[in-house]
Write a protein that holds these residues in place. Structure first.
Motif, mmCIF file in Angstrom:
data_model
loop_
_atom_site.group_PDB
_atom_site.id
_atom_site.type_symbol
_atom_site.label_atom_id
_atom_site.label_comp_id
_atom_site.label_asym_id
_atom_site.label_seq_id
_atom_site.Cartn_x
_atom_site.Cartn_y
_atom_site.Cartn_z
ATOM 1 N N TYR A 173 -8.972 -2.566 1.795
ATOM 2 C CA TYR A 173 -9.420 -1.949 0.151
ATOM 3 C C TYR A 173 -9.015 -1.138 -0.730
ATOM 4 O O TYR A 173 -8.447 -1.574 -1.693
ATOM 5 C CB TYR A 173 -11.249 -1.055 1.024
ATOM 6 C CG TYR A 173 -12.385 -0.692 -0.844
ATOM 7 C CD1 TYR A 173 -12.790 -1.511 -1.543
ATOM 8 C CD2 TYR A 173 -11.961 0.630 -1.257
ATOM 9 C CE1 TYR A 173 -13.579 -0.872 -2.078
ATOM 10 C CE2 TYR A 173 -12.293 1.305 -2.272
ATOM 11 C CZ TYR A 173 -13.059 0.248 -2.316
ATOM 12 O OH TYR A 173 -13.295 0.008 -3.344
ATOM 13 N N ILE A 174 -7.777 -0.369 -0.028
ATOM 14 C CA ILE A 174 -7.184 0.704 -0.848
ATOM 15 C C ILE A 174 -6.531 -0.302 -0.949
ATOM 16 O O ILE A 174 -6.008 0.196 -2.309
ATOM 17 C CB ILE A 174 -6.319 1.754 0.174
ATOM 18 C CG1 ILE A 174 -7.744 2.700 0.282
ATOM 19 C CG2 ILE A 174 -5.084 2.369 -0.177
ATOM 20 C CD1 ILE A 174 -7.217 3.218 1.879
ATOM 21 N N ALA A 175 -5.540 -1.218 -0.413
ATOM 22 C CA ALA A 175 -5.113 -1.853 -0.753
ATOM 23 C C ALA A 175 -4.856 -2.643 -2.333
ATOM 24 O O ALA A 175 -4.453 -3.257 -2.895
ATOM 25 C CB ALA A 175 -4.042 -2.728 0.282
ATOM 26 N N THR A 176 -5.775 -3.925 -1.239
ATOM 27 C CA THR A 176 -6.625 -4.482 -2.930
ATOM 28 C C THR A 176 -7.171 -3.904 -3.668
ATOM 29 O O THR A 176 -7.299 -4.462 -4.779
ATOM 30 C CB THR A 176 -7.922 -5.379 -1.451
ATOM 31 O OG1 THR A 176 -6.628 -5.969 -0.482
ATOM 32 C CG2 THR A 176 -8.413 -6.542 -2.829
ATOM 33 N N ASN A 177 -8.353 -2.949 -4.207
ATOM 34 C CA ASN A 177 -8.925 -2.648 -4.858
ATOM 35 C C ASN A 177 -8.119 -1.279 -5.361
ATOM 36 O O ASN A 177 -8.802 -1.375 -6.664
ATOM 37 C CB ASN A 177 -10.192 -1.876 -4.037
ATOM 38 C CG ASN A 177 -11.154 -3.516 -3.981
ATOM 39 O OD1 ASN A 177 -10.693 -3.580 -2.720
ATOM 40 N ND2 ASN A 177 -12.226 -3.401 -4.706
ATOM 41 N N LEU A 178 -7.918 -0.480 -4.876
ATOM 42 C CA LEU A 178 -7.141 0.515 -5.194
ATOM 43 C C LEU A 178 -5.488 0.393 -5.217
ATOM 44 O O LEU A 178 -4.865 1.313 -6.789
ATOM 45 C CB LEU A 178 -7.262 1.178 -4.306
ATOM 46 C CG LEU A 178 -8.655 1.667 -4.008
ATOM 47 C CD1 LEU A 178 -8.722 3.620 -3.049
ATOM 48 C CD2 LEU A 178 -9.523 2.169 -5.029
ATOM 49 N N HIS A 179 -5.162 -0.629 -5.534
ATOM 50 C CA HIS A 179 -3.795 -1.271 -5.562
ATOM 51 C C HIS A 179 -2.671 -0.008 -4.928
ATOM 52 O O HIS A 179 -1.688 -0.232 -6.126
ATOM 53 C CB HIS A 179 -3.708 -1.693 -7.120
ATOM 54 C CG HIS A 179 -4.160 -2.138 -7.948
ATOM 55 N ND1 HIS A 179 -4.479 -3.655 -7.285
ATOM 56 C CD2 HIS A 179 -5.585 -1.927 -8.285
ATOM 57 C CE1 HIS A 179 -5.520 -3.920 -8.012
ATOM 58 N NE2 HIS A 179 -5.973 -3.081 -8.963
ATOM 59 N N ALA A 180 -3.172 0.518 -3.693
ATOM 60 C CA ALA A 180 -2.166 1.280 -3.017
ATOM 61 C C ALA A 180 -0.901 0.925 -2.463
ATOM 62 O O ALA A 180 -2.009 -0.580 -1.996
ATOM 63 C CB ALA A 180 -2.825 2.721 -3.132
ATOM 64 N N ASP A 181 0.267 1.123 -2.114
ATOM 65 C CA ASP A 181 0.708 0.349 -1.006
ATOM 66 C C ASP A 181 0.505 0.157 0.145
ATOM 67 O O ASP A 181 -0.405 1.333 1.149
ATOM 68 C CB ASP A 181 2.439 1.078 -0.998
ATOM 69 C CG ASP A 181 3.138 0.396 0.050
ATOM 70 O OD1 ASP A 181 2.842 -0.472 0.728
ATOM 71 O OD2 ASP A 181 4.490 0.961 -0.644
ATOM 72 N N ARG A 182 -0.142 -0.648 1.355
ATOM 73 C CA ARG A 182 -0.624 -1.178 1.977
ATOM 74 C C ARG A 182 -0.470 -0.055 3.421
ATOM 75 O O ARG A 182 -0.550 0.081 3.911
ATOM 76 C CB ARG A 182 -0.825 -2.126 2.115
ATOM 77 C CG ARG A 182 -1.449 -2.654 4.349
ATOM 78 C CD ARG A 182 -1.137 -4.127 4.487
ATOM 79 N NE ARG A 182 -1.977 -5.170 3.402
ATOM 80 C CZ ARG A 182 -3.258 -5.281 3.478
ATOM 81 N NH1 ARG A 182 -3.953 -5.319 4.451
ATOM 82 N NH2 ARG A 182 -3.465 -5.958 2.010
ATOM 83 N N ALA A 183 1.048 0.221 2.943
ATOM 84 C CA ALA A 183 1.551 1.608 4.211
ATOM 85 C C ALA A 183 0.634 2.859 4.074
ATOM 86 O O ALA A 183 0.893 4.011 5.069
ATOM 87 C CB ALA A 183 2.981 1.517 3.675
ATOM 88 N N VAL A 184 0.118 3.038 2.785
ATOM 89 C CA VAL A 184 -0.540 4.937 2.338
ATOM 90 C C VAL A 184 -1.683 4.654 3.685
ATOM 91 O O VAL A 184 -1.474 5.767 4.007
ATOM 92 C CB VAL A 184 -0.959 4.824 1.161
ATOM 93 C CG1 VAL A 184 -1.887 5.966 0.946
ATOM 94 C CG2 VAL A 184 0.925 5.040 0.765
ATOM 95 N N PRO A 185 -2.290 3.577 3.796
ATOM 96 C CA PRO A 185 -3.593 4.233 4.297
ATOM 97 C C PRO A 185 -2.910 3.252 5.695
ATOM 98 O O PRO A 185 -3.431 4.165 7.100
ATOM 99 C CB PRO A 185 -4.684 2.637 3.914
ATOM 100 C CG PRO A 185 -3.719 1.519 3.795
ATOM 101 C CD PRO A 185 -2.798 2.726 2.757
ATOM 102 N N THR A 186 -2.481 2.886 6.593
ATOM 103 C CA THR A 186 -1.171 1.805 8.137
ATOM 104 C C THR A 186 -1.125 3.949 8.471
ATOM 105 O O THR A 186 -0.960 4.201 9.425
ATOM 106 C CB THR A 186 -0.809 0.919 7.739
ATOM 107 O OG1 THR A 186 -1.538 0.306 7.321
ATOM 108 C CG2 THR A 186 0.196 1.023 8.999
#
Length: 490
Positions: free
Chosen positions: A320-333
């Protein structure tokens, strides 16, 4: 609610500190292997399996097929919970834990040795599915068996702390698998990774399996299992055998009490009434006469909050964070990694507090904190600030997932009687996990798509935690319960 299950434990057969240490390391290592194996596979399925096992289809279909082979493991887990759970209650915890670690380790190692589609064609993905089924079949009873073994080994006053070590295995396994893949992706080219690099994590698990098998081969049986009154020569009596023994005991007592031939007969009758055999008969009768079900559904409710919150925070929010919030996928990981590292302090701390204040007060405190923090957590995550996002996820993971997992490890074991503890615990864990973890992210994705907002995620965290809160209120306090008792706590 008054405590109706608290009893002074009779005390299982003693084990040395070395025995307890071996059991603790064994439980932690087995759970670490389970989560490492599954995380290794999930990452491989997302990164390379669609290219090396399903190359003749479109990339999208290949990814779906690769993830489907990941999903079949969860079906096998439920079958393994039933099969090995019943075996563990019948012939002992040690033997089953030896088998489950062997199945998991061998299947994971063999995945690393599989020929690819380019070598043997359609047989390659078929063999992959077979090994995935075997892996899941063994894993279905691994964490439940390790939980039972540690709870039954632990000193009564430190049962929560010792049993919580199983929960640390989840962090260890996830971090180890993620670390191995991170190293591979950093040092190997795409060609090297597809040619041979993907095999290394699976093949390296062989060394870990050998150590775990050796450790469990030399592990003593659970002292609680050995002291069960329905266990004879290391095997639990069937219901028919128990009822037959009760009938014989009742017949003997009746014959003695009706005898008036001599004063010695009266004395014998009195002795029979208070004999250890009479006490054993009453314990056996309590174990088989109790109607099962209430403890199981309470355990399912306790499991629901932890599993549901885990599915939302550790799985859904990353996408959700990567897709909807357009954040780098590494951030939530990275947030999950930091949260898992903090969990090495959170898990034993909650175990200690549960030993000090009781299971129910800690469940109430953690679920209320999770419910209160659900909406502020989502505000932090959607604030646009990377530090705030990571703080929200780290706190949510530790309070709503890892803290509850620590409590769950001991409370569910204490809820069930020793005669069916392994089976009921395994089933409640697997069924609760499938219902909450598998369905939750799908519901969350649908609701966020329809509403275009994040509030359904917070609302689901509240609902999941509320289910566990209600279950904790309805459940008795189990701290200090005698685990040798055959009947459930309710």
């Amino acid at each position: 609610m008054t405590d109706t299950t608290r009893t002074e434990p009779t005390g299982p057969a003693t084990r040395t500190t070395r025995d307890l240490t071996r059991a603790a390391v064994s439980g932690w290592l087995g759970t670490a292997m389970e989560f490492m194996d599954f995380q290794l596979y999930s990452l491989a399925a997302a990164i390379v399996f669609n290219k090396i096992f399903f190359p003749d289809v479109s990339p999208a279909i290949g990814l779906i097929a690769a993830m489907a082979t990941y999903g079949v493991g969860y079906v096998a887990r439920l079958a393994g919970a039933v099969y090995f759970g019943r075996m563990g209650d019948r012939i002992g915890r040690k033997k089953v834990l030896f088998l489950t670690i062997l199945l998991m380790g061998a299947s994971t190692t063999l995945i690393g040795a599989l020929p690819t589609y380019a070598t043997i064609g359609i047989l390659a993905p078929i063999l992959l599915v077979v090994l995935r089924l075997v892996q899941g079949f063994g894993a279905g009873a691994e964490i439940a068996g390790a939980t039972v073994m540690l709870a039954e080994y632990a000193p009564t006053r430190r049962r929560g702390l010792v049993a919580s070590l199983v929960s640390l295995g989840t962090n260890s396994g996830t971090l180890a698998a993620s670390g191995l893949w991170a190293i591979l992706l950093a040092v190997l080219s795409d060609e090297q990774l597809l040619a041979w690099g993907w095999r290394l994590p699976f093949l390296l698990s062989f060394a870990l399996m050998i150590f775990a098998v050796w450790l469990r081969r030399n592990l003593k049986e659970s002292p609680v299992f050995e002291e069960r009154p329905d266990v004879v020569d290391g095997v639990a009596m069937s219901r028919t055998e128990v009822e037959s023994a009760l009938s014989e005991s009742a017949l003997t007592a009746s014959t003695l009490s009706e005898s008036t031939l001599s004063a010695s007969a009266v004395t014998a009758s009195a002795r029979a009434t208070s004999s250890p055999e009479k006490k054993r008969a009453s314990v056996l009768e309590a174990g088989i006469r109790q109607r099962k079900g209430k403890a199981f559904f309470l355990a399912l409710g306790l499991r629901f909050g932890q599993a549901g919150n885990s599915g939302l925070i550790q799985t859904f929010l990353v996408g959700y964070i990567a897709t909807n919030l357009h954040a780098d996928r590494a951030v939530p990981t990275d947030a999950i990694v930091y949260g898992s590292l903090l969990g090495f302090a959170t898990v034993p701390l909650i175990g200690l507090l549960g030993d000090r204040f009781g299971r129910r007060p800690m469940y109430v405190a953690l679920t209320l904190l999770t419910m209160a923090f659900a909406f502020p957590m989502m505000l932090l995550i959607t604030s646009g600030s990377t530090p705030a996002l990571m703080l929200g996820m780290v706190l949510g993971l530790n309070v709503g997932v890892l803290g509850l997992f620590s409590l769950e490890s001991v409370t569910m074991a204490e809820l069930f009687g020793s005669r069916t503890r392994f089976t009921q615990l395994a089933l409640s864990k697997e069924i609760g996990g499938i219902l909450a973890t598998a369905v939750g992210p799908v519901i969350a994705a649908s609701l966020t798509a329809v509403t275009g907002s994040w509030w359904p995620i917070a609302a689901m965290l509240v609902v999941y935690s509320l289910i566990t809160l209600v279950s904790a209120f309805l459940a008795p306090e189990t701290r200090g319960r005698d685990l040798v008792r055959l009947e459930d706590a309710v």
